[in-house]
Design a protein around this motif. Sequence first.
Motif, short mmCIF file in Angstrom:
data_model
loop_
_atom_site.label_atom_id
_atom_site.label_comp_id
_atom_site.label_asym_id
_atom_site.label_seq_id
_atom_site.Cartn_x
_atom_site.Cartn_y
_atom_site.Cartn_z
N ASP A 119 42.22 50.29 39.46
CA ASP A 119 41.96 49.10 39.93
C ASP A 119 41.71 48.24 38.65
O ASP A 119 41.24 46.87 38.96
N LEU A 120 41.88 48.33 37.59
CA LEU A 120 41.71 47.42 36.43
C LEU A 120 42.18 46.32 36.36
O LEU A 120 41.65 45.26 36.37
N GLU A 121 43.56 46.37 36.65
CA GLU A 121 44.48 45.08 36.50
C GLU A 121 44.11 44.36 37.75
O GLU A 121 44.05 43.16 37.77
N LYS A 122 43.76 45.08 39.08
CA LYS A 122 43.45 44.20 40.12
C LYS A 122 42.20 43.53 39.62
O LYS A 122 42.11 42.25 40.41
N GLU A 123 41.34 43.96 39.51
CA GLU A 123 40.04 43.30 39.06
C GLU A 123 40.26 41.98 38.08
O GLU A 123 39.68 41.08 38.24
N ILE A 124 40.82 42.50 37.09
CA ILE A 124 41.16 41.26 36.16
C ILE A 124 41.98 40.00 36.71
O ILE A 124 41.67 39.09 36.73
N LYS A 125 42.92 40.29 37.65
CA LYS A 125 43.42 39.42 38.55
C LYS A 125 42.63 38.65 39.63
O LYS A 125 42.81 37.33 39.51
N ASN A 126 41.74 39.22 40.02
CA ASN A 126 40.57 38.94 40.87
C ASN A 126 39.82 37.87 40.27
O ASN A 126 39.19 36.80 40.85
N HIS A 127 39.45 37.94 38.93
CA HIS A 127 38.57 37.23 38.33
C HIS A 127 39.13 36.35 37.29
O HIS A 127 38.49 35.54 36.61
N ILE A 128 40.50 36.00 37.11
CA ILE A 128 40.83 35.18 36.09
C ILE A 128 40.69 33.78 36.80
O ILE A 128 40.71 33.42 37.82
#
Length: 113
Positions: free
Chosen positions: A104-113
């Motif tokens: 989920d690391l990349e998914k969370e990065i994309k969610n909060h950019i």
Amino acid sequence: MGGWFSRPDDDEDDDQDYKRFHSVSGWQLHFNEFKESDQLMVVFFSARWSDSCFLIQSHFAALASKYPDVDFVKIDVDELKAMPTFVFIKRGEEKARIVGVKDDLEKEIKNHI
């Protein structure tokens, strides 16, 4: 002259004025219930193998005794498998947290950019 020394086991300290969690679910439940509180929480992420954690332990315990209105929590990162931990912060506010190795690391990065 150096040598090995033994450290007292935290579990032998029965008069603790701080909380310890032995499961991620227990810690998460406490954290979620605490979110709406105005009370200060001090979380000590420690590891038994860490000399620095060992050295600060008695000071942390003394502060927990001195400030009973503060929620002092000690978490052994090895016991809770809380490493690695990723915290996502934006504008000084925690937006998300991932504990452990997850996809989920990349998914969370994309969610909060």
